[in-house]
Scaffold this motif. Structure first.
Motif, PDB file in Angstrom:
ATOM      1  N   ARG A 197     -14.750  44.493  20.042  1.00  0.00           N
ATOM      2  CA  ARG A 197     -14.994  45.795  19.414  1.00  0.00           C
ATOM      3  C   ARG A 197     -14.690  46.929  20.385  1.00  0.00           C
ATOM      4  NH1 ARG A 197     -20.832  47.911  17.541  1.00  0.00           N
ATOM      5  NH2 ARG A 197     -20.158  49.840  16.603  1.00  0.00           N
ATOM      6  N   LEU A 231     -17.524  39.184  20.552  1.00  0.00           N
ATOM      7  CA  LEU A 231     -17.310  40.173  19.493  1.00  0.00           C
ATOM      8  C   LEU A 231     -17.521  41.589  20.017  1.00  0.00           C
ATOM      9  CD1 LEU A 231     -18.968  38.447  16.418  1.00  0.00           C
ATOM     10  CD2 LEU A 231     -16.533  38.826  16.830  1.00  0.00           C
ATOM     11  N   GLY A 232     -18.522  41.770  20.872  1.00  0.00           N
ATOM     12  CA  GLY A 232     -18.749  43.086  21.468  1.00  0.00           C
ATOM     13  C   GLY A 232     -17.568  43.524  22.322  1.00  0.00           C
ATOM     14  N   TRP A 256     -24.280  31.392  20.134  1.00  0.00           N
ATOM     15  CA  TRP A 256     -24.415  32.661  19.422  1.00  0.00           C
ATOM     16  C   TRP A 256     -24.339  33.837  20.389  1.00  0.00           C
ATOM     17  CZ3 TRP A 256     -23.862  33.676  14.497  1.00  0.00           C
ATOM     18  CH2 TRP A 256     -24.050  32.663  13.571  1.00  0.00           C
ATOM     19  N   VAL A 257     -24.973  33.691  21.557  1.00  0.00           N
ATOM     20  CA  VAL A 257     -24.927  34.764  22.552  1.00  0.00           C
ATOM     21  C   VAL A 257     -23.501  34.966  23.046  1.00  0.00           C
ATOM     22  CG1 VAL A 257     -25.672  35.409  24.885  1.00  0.00           C
ATOM     23  CG2 VAL A 257     -27.322  34.503  23.259  1.00  0.00           C
ATOM     24  N   GLU A 258     -22.798  33.868  23.337  1.00  0.00           N
ATOM     25  CA  GLU A 258     -21.410  33.975  23.790  1.00  0.00           C
ATOM     26  C   GLU A 258     -20.525  34.590  22.720  1.00  0.00           C
ATOM     27  OE1 GLU A 258     -20.402  30.033  24.950  1.00  0.00           O
ATOM     28  OE2 GLU A 258     -21.422  30.186  26.876  1.00  0.00           O
ATOM     29  N   THR A 259     -20.738  34.191  21.463  1.00  0.00           N
ATOM     30  CA  THR A 259     -19.959  34.751  20.366  1.00  0.00           C
ATOM     31  C   THR A 259     -20.230  36.240  20.223  1.00  0.00           C
ATOM     32  OG1 THR A 259     -20.052  32.639  19.224  1.00  0.00           O
ATOM     33  CG2 THR A 259     -19.465  34.547  17.910  1.00  0.00           C
ATOM     34  N   GLY A 260     -21.503  36.622  20.333  1.00  0.00           N
ATOM     35  CA  GLY A 260     -21.850  38.039  20.248  1.00  0.00           C
ATOM     36  C   GLY A 260     -21.220  38.840  21.369  1.00  0.00           C
ATOM     37  N   ALA A 261     -21.210  38.277  22.569  1.00  0.00           N
ATOM     38  CA  ALA A 261     -20.584  38.965  23.699  1.00  0.00           C
ATOM     39  C   ALA A 261     -19.087  39.100  23.470  1.00  0.00           C
ATOM     40  CB  ALA A 261     -20.853  38.207  24.988  1.00  0.00           C
TER      41      ALA A 261
END
Length: 107
Positions: free
Chosen positions: A44, A40-41, A33-38
């Motif tokens: 963006r 996606l950030g 989840w952390v890697e996915t969030g990074a």
């Protein structure tokens, strides 16, 4: 400068240790989840930068798109030419009606 470099190196080592410790303590799912969030950030931020660039330089973007299209077209034409070259060719001799000619194989 020696102390400053050593301090920076030590700081980087400590940050790496903290990151490794967090990775070990968090479950695999949380790390994903952390890697996915990074990711996606980063996507963006990248899209914002690209949008600003397109608004400020539309001519450059248009030229880049045209150039990419031309490169794609050239690659496609070259691939077609390569396909046509591959294979075997055989010469066929035309004979008039009633003529008989021995070929190279003695037939």
């Amino acid at each position: 400068m020696g102390k400053l470099e050593r301090t920076q190196d030590r700081t980087l080592e400590l940050l790496a240790d903290v990151g490794e410790g967090l990775r070990r303590k968090l479950p695999d799912r949380a790390v994903q989840w952390v890697e996915t969030g990074a990711a996606l950030g980063a996507l963006r931020v990248g899209s914002k930068v690209a949008g600003k660039f397109v608004r400020r330089n539309p001519v450059l973007v248009g030229a880049a798109v045209v150039g990419a299209g031309l490169l794609w077209l050239a690659a496609r034409q070259r691939a077609k030419r390569k396909e046509a070259i591959e294979g075997e060719a055989k010469q066929v001799r035309a004979l008039r009606r009633g003529e008989y000619e021995r070929d190279d194989y003695g037939v």
